[in-house]
Design a protein around this motif. Structure first.
Motif, PDB file in Angstrom:
ATOM      1  N   THR A 115      -0.486   2.779   8.183  1.00 51.35           N
ATOM      2  CA  THR A 115      -0.014   3.706   7.146  1.00 51.35           C
ATOM      3  C   THR A 115       1.304   3.269   6.511  1.00 51.35           C
ATOM      4  O   THR A 115       1.905   4.019   5.737  1.00 51.35           O
ATOM      5  CB  THR A 115       0.174   5.112   7.744  1.00 51.35           C
ATOM      6  OG1 THR A 115       1.121   5.037   8.820  1.00 51.35           O
ATOM      7  CG2 THR A 115      -1.149   5.674   8.237  1.00 51.35           C
ATOM      8  N   GLY A 116       1.759   2.076   6.815  1.00 46.10           N
ATOM      9  CA  GLY A 116       3.015   1.593   6.236  1.00 46.10           C
ATOM     10  C   GLY A 116       2.868   1.246   4.763  1.00 46.10           C
ATOM     11  O   GLY A 116       1.791   1.365   4.166  1.00 46.10           O
ATOM     12  N   VAL A 117       3.962   0.813   4.170  1.00 43.23           N
ATOM     13  CA  VAL A 117       3.960   0.426   2.760  1.00 43.23           C
ATOM     14  C   VAL A 117       3.121  -0.833   2.591  1.00 43.23           C
ATOM     15  O   VAL A 117       3.291  -1.810   3.318  1.00 43.23           O
ATOM     16  CB  VAL A 117       5.400   0.167   2.265  1.00 43.23           C
ATOM     17  CG1 VAL A 117       5.395  -0.208   0.787  1.00 43.23           C
ATOM     18  CG2 VAL A 117       6.277   1.371   2.517  1.00 43.23           C
ATOM     19  N   ARG A 118       2.193  -0.790   1.643  1.00 42.54           N
ATOM     20  CA  ARG A 118       1.314  -1.936   1.383  1.00 42.54           C
ATOM     21  C   ARG A 118       1.487  -2.387  -0.062  1.00 42.54           C
ATOM     22  O   ARG A 118       1.384  -1.570  -0.982  1.00 42.54           O
ATOM     23  CB  ARG A 118      -0.150  -1.538   1.623  1.00 42.54           C
ATOM     24  CG  ARG A 118      -0.504  -1.347   3.104  1.00 42.54           C
ATOM     25  CD  ARG A 118      -1.594  -0.311   3.255  1.00 42.54           C
ATOM     26  NE  ARG A 118      -1.106   1.028   2.887  1.00 42.54           N
ATOM     27  CZ  ARG A 118      -1.894   2.018   2.474  1.00 42.54           C
ATOM     28  NH1 ARG A 118      -3.183   1.845   2.338  1.00 42.54           N
ATOM     29  NH2 ARG A 118      -1.367   3.202   2.176  1.00 42.54           N
ATOM     30  N   VAL A 119       1.748  -3.677  -0.241  1.00 39.22           N
ATOM     31  CA  VAL A 119       1.983  -4.229  -1.573  1.00 39.22           C
ATOM     32  C   VAL A 119       1.048  -5.409  -1.799  1.00 39.22           C
ATOM     33  O   VAL A 119       0.882  -6.267  -0.927  1.00 39.22           O
ATOM     34  CB  VAL A 119       3.446  -4.682  -1.751  1.00 39.22           C
ATOM     35  CG1 VAL A 119       3.682  -5.191  -3.173  1.00 39.22           C
ATOM     36  CG2 VAL A 119       4.409  -3.547  -1.436  1.00 39.22           C
ATOM     37  N   LEU A 120       0.482  -5.442  -2.985  1.00 38.66           N
ATOM     38  CA  LEU A 120      -0.479  -6.469  -3.374  1.00 38.66           C
ATOM     39  C   LEU A 120       0.150  -7.373  -4.420  1.00 38.66           C
ATOM     40  O   LEU A 120       0.699  -6.888  -5.416  1.00 38.66           O
ATOM     41  CB  LEU A 120      -1.711  -5.777  -3.961  1.00 38.66           C
ATOM     42  CG  LEU A 120      -3.029  -6.540  -4.081  1.00 38.66           C
ATOM     43  CD1 LEU A 120      -3.538  -6.956  -2.712  1.00 38.66           C
ATOM     44  CD2 LEU A 120      -4.059  -5.655  -4.788  1.00 38.66           C
ATOM     45  N   GLY A 121       0.132  -8.693  -4.200  1.00 40.52           N
ATOM     46  CA  GLY A 121       0.531  -9.607  -5.256  1.00 40.52           C
ATOM     47  C   GLY A 121      -0.370  -9.398  -6.462  1.00 40.52           C
ATOM     48  O   GLY A 121      -1.600  -9.354  -6.328  1.00 40.52           O
ATOM     49  N   TYR A 122       0.191  -9.295  -7.658  1.00 44.21           N
ATOM     50  CA  TYR A 122      -0.592  -8.796  -8.794  1.00 44.21           C
ATOM     51  C   TYR A 122      -1.802  -9.654  -9.161  1.00 44.21           C
ATOM     52  O   TYR A 122      -2.791  -9.116  -9.680  1.00 44.21           O
ATOM     53  CB  TYR A 122       0.305  -8.549 -10.003  1.00 44.21           C
ATOM     54  CG  TYR A 122       0.731  -9.764 -10.783  1.00 44.21           C
ATOM     55  CD1 TYR A 122      -0.072 -10.297 -11.786  1.00 44.21           C
ATOM     56  CD2 TYR A 122       1.965 -10.370 -10.565  1.00 44.21           C
ATOM     57  CE1 TYR A 122       0.328 -11.391 -12.520  1.00 44.21           C
ATOM     58  CE2 TYR A 122       2.368 -11.458 -11.301  1.00 44.21           C
ATOM     59  CZ  TYR A 122       1.550 -11.975 -12.275  1.00 44.21           C
ATOM     60  OH  TYR A 122       1.955 -13.071 -12.993  1.00 44.21           O
ATOM     61  N   PRO A 123      -1.847 -10.988  -8.919  1.00 51.06           N
ATOM     62  CA  PRO A 123      -3.091 -11.701  -9.223  1.00 51.06           C
ATOM     63  C   PRO A 123      -4.275 -11.227  -8.378  1.00 51.06           C
ATOM     64  O   PRO A 123      -5.425 -11.463  -8.749  1.00 51.06           O
ATOM     65  CB  PRO A 123      -2.742 -13.162  -8.917  1.00 51.06           C
ATOM     66  CG  PRO A 123      -1.257 -13.239  -9.106  1.00 51.06           C
ATOM     67  CD  PRO A 123      -0.762 -11.921  -8.564  1.00 51.06           C
ATOM     68  N   ALA A 124      -3.994 -10.565  -7.242  1.00 49.00           N
ATOM     69  CA  ALA A 124      -5.072 -10.047  -6.393  1.00 49.00           C
ATOM     70  C   ALA A 124      -5.497  -8.647  -6.797  1.00 49.00           C
ATOM     71  O   ALA A 124      -6.432  -8.088  -6.223  1.00 49.00           O
ATOM     72  CB  ALA A 124      -4.631 -10.053  -4.927  1.00 49.00           C
TER      73      ALA A 124
END
Length: 709
Positions: A578-587
């Protein structure tokens, strides 16, 4: 390529009357000069700020000594030098032909016979270098000039004696990534075997049109050079085996330069242009014609006006040429050139038939992926540019009518080169916007740069392209290395203490640059980072995710592809992370949302494209909807912005600008667009941190506004 002398340039250096600038770098300027004998020379002059440094002067003295030790018809000879002068200088014989890099960019791969001849002559040049006890250390296409009677190896600026090991700081990589040997990539001492490896890379490039270890960021090139097999697909029969030996990872397994000469076989014609294809002969002739067309010598800051000739030119040997004098001198070489092959007859045609600016089209180009893997982005960009052009043409006060030329490269590097050559060949082309992706942008740089066409990408964000610095390229989008600082800030604001960073090599250069820089940014933000790199061939990422979660992170960053991002999201959801999840924008993209399903909820994205619902682009969104009948997708507004910037600079130039003038207007003057302000640094990259944050909610990317520090 030459440019005129500037008022601050010297008039003479070491007995050479300077005629034009051939190029400039961070440490000096190279001039075209004429010696008292009438011979042309390339005169390299060191800038005063470096000449005052004893260690740099010592380095330049070694360069002069190294170049003088090499005796080969295929290495450019030194014709004069003075490393102890107030402005140290080095003169070498002038070769009017293009570099190998320019020739391949302009016409594509060389024929097999030309590659063999090129390889044998360069192998002989390297044999002379090695027999003199030297290592060149920077054998690359830009350091090979093509003349009708054979190639010339140039630039001994970093050449060293083979037994010198203390001249370079430990850990410093010397050479050009993509063309240097694995041992050089590991910052180990260079040897003659390293030059042979570089020769193998160069000949593969000449035969296929692409470097054997690809293009992209320096760290990626170095990694592939050390660990990956070279890409030799498309090599003609008979070349693959000797080049594979040259490209052996172990220096002991490589042949000597002398053995490469023997292995390549075939003839080595002398004093004839037969070894070069006709279009390269024409390119050599065109360069020579450009020297013929140089304007009369103009006064510079160090030319003192006098009533008569200067004291050192009382005779006729070193004074500024009488009208037509230089042309008569150069035509002596021209006669030999015309006799060498039919291609050189290009000199006599098409030089004075310009119908003038009024009869020319005002042409703006778009190169994009309209049918390939990134067609959604490419089509959005093409429509954005088209809308900008149509709006300009609808103005009653428009000073000209703008025409749009569109080239579809399909997201393929080979097609990208063809598209770029086709657009750049149109003399009416002012500038081009594109390409869509990193690989196609990198592939198209050289063809546009060879024709001085300003090229602006609105979506390709990698930090380095290939092995040469393009002169007329602007990256009108924040680079991949910008968003990691905002990612780290977001994790810190959310209270995260430890973050997992999963770098998926399946995402290519973008994944590596985003992930690696995120790892560094987390450290700068005093957050504990737990990085993992997974290979391209890894099939199941769930075990890697499980291993990373065992370290108990409270934040998670993934850089890679949309499909594998979805697998990571599902694996995290299955373990109730449930932690903060960040996606690199090309994905990010629809594919991620569809494949991840509910597991996509809560993922955040920092992207350079603005949401069409944002207040600052509502006018654009309404115009787009009116023109195309649908809301604008991501990336359309950015392309619209860049097109309007180009149009503004062309319309405001006062007269039709040359390509170089237009590039200067774009590069040096900020422009306020709808999405962001466009100002560029000395590396041709966009200044600033204009990014936008999104968070997945209810199965869509919800716009969270502009991200800022």
């Amino acid at each position: 390529m030459t440019e005129g002398l500037r008022p601050s340039d010297p008039a003479r250096i070491g007995g050479h009357r300077l005629l034009a600038r051939l190029g400039a770098g961070g440490m000096g300027v190279v001039y075209l000069g004429r010696a008292r004998s009438g011979e042309l020379a390339a005169v390299k002059v060191i800038l005063p700020e470096y000449a005052d440094r004893p260690e740099f002067r010592a380095r330049f003295r070694r360069e002069v000594a190294a170049a003088r030790r090499v005796a080969s018809p295929w290495a450019v000879p030194v014709t004069g030098a003075d490393p102890d002068a107030p402005a140290p200088w080095l003169a070498t014989a002038f070769v009017p032909g293009p570099s190998l890099a320019e020739a391949v960019a302009a016409r594509g791969p060389l024929p097999p016979r030309a590659v063999r001849v090129l390889g044998r002559m360069l192998a002989r040049a390297l044999t002379a270098v090695h027999d003199a006890g030297l290592v060149h250390r920077d054998v690359k296409p830009g350091n090979v000039l093509l003349a009708l009677d054979g190639p010339r190896l140039i630039d001994f600026g970093i050449a060293r004696a083979a037994d010198e090991t203390a001249l370079t700081s430990a850990g410093v990589v010397v050479g050009t990534p993509g063309f240097l040997a694995p041992e050089q990539a590991r910052a180990r001492p260079a040897t003659p075997a390293g030059d042979v490896f570089s020769l193998g890379c160069l000949l593969s490039y000449a035969a296929t049109g692409r470097p054997p270890f690809g293009t992209g960021a320096v760290d990626a090139l170095l990694y592939r050079t050390v660990h990956d097999a070279p890409d030799l697909d498309g090599l003609p029969d008979g070349l693959r085996e000797p080049l594979e030996r040259c490209l052996a990872k172990d220096p002991a397994d490589r042949p000597t330069a002398r053995e490469v000469d023997a292995a390549l076989g075939g003839d080595t014609p002398c004093d004839t242009a037969d070894w070069l294809p006709d279009d390269v002969v024409r390119l050599v002739a065109d360069r020579s014609a450009a020297i013929l067309a140089l304007p009369d010598i103009e006064a510079t800051a160090l030319d003192a006006p006098t009533d008569g000739p200067p004291p050192d030119v009382a005779g006729d040997t070193d004074q500024a040429p009488r009208p037509g004098g230089r042309r008569r001198f150069l035509l002596l070489g021209g006669a030999a050139l015309l006799a060498a092959g039919g291609g050189a007859a290009f000199w006599a045609s098409g030089r004075d038939d310009d119908p003038g600016p009024a009869a020319r089209r005002w042409l703006l180009g778009v190169q994009a992926d309209l049918t390939g893997p990134q067609k959604a982005v490419g089509q959005a960009q093409e429509r954005g540019v088209r809308l900008a052009v149509e709006q300009f043409n609808a103005r009653r006060d428009k000073p000209f009518t703008l025409t749009l030329a569109v080239a579809d490269d399909g997201g393929d590097e080979t097609r990208a080169v063809r598209a770029a050559r086709s657009l750049a060949a149109d003399r009416d082309l002012l500038a081009v916007i594109g390409s869509t992706g990193d690989r196609t942008t990198g592939a198209s740089l050289a063809p546009y740069d060879a024709q001085l066409v300003p090229q602006l990408t609105a979506s390709s964000a990698q930090s380095v392209y290939g092995v040469a610095q393009p002169r007329h390229f602007l990256q009108a989008v924040p680079g991949y290395m910008v968003s990691p600082a905002l990612i780290a800030l977001r994790l810190a604001e959310a209270g995260a203490k430890r973050a997992g960073v999963l770098i998926d090599r399946d995402g290519g250069i973008a994944s590596w640059q985003l992930g690696h820089t995120t790892f560094q940014s987390l450290g700068a933000a005093r957050l504990r980072a737990e990085p993992r790199v997974v290979p391209r061939l890894a099939r199941d990422l769930a075990p890697v995710v499980g291993e990373m979660l065992a370290r108990k992170p409270d934040g998670f960053v993934y850089t890679g592809t949309p499909a594998r991002a979805a697998a990571v999201a599902r694996a995290l959801a299955a373990r109730r992370f449930t932690g903060v999840r960040v996606l690199g924008y090309p994905a990010a993209g629809r594919e991620f949302l569809a494949a991840a399903g509910p597991a996509a909820e809560g993922w955040q994205v920092f992207a350079p494209y603005i949401d069409p619902s944002a207040a600052r682009v509502r006018g654009f969104a309404a115009a787009y909807r009116g023109r195309y009948g649908s809301p604008p997708p991501y990336w359309a507004a950015e392309a619209y912005d860049v097109a309007r910037m180009v149009i503004d600079r062309v319309a405001g130039a006062g007269a039709r600008p040359s390509r170089t003038r237009l590039y200067d207007l774009l590069a040096k003057r900020p422009y306020k667009g709808l999405v962001r302000s466009y100002a560029f640094d000395e590396h041709q990259q966009l200044k600033g941190y204009d990014l936008f944050r999104y968070e997945v909610a209810d199965g869509r990317y919800a716009y969270a506004g502009e991200a800022s520090f």
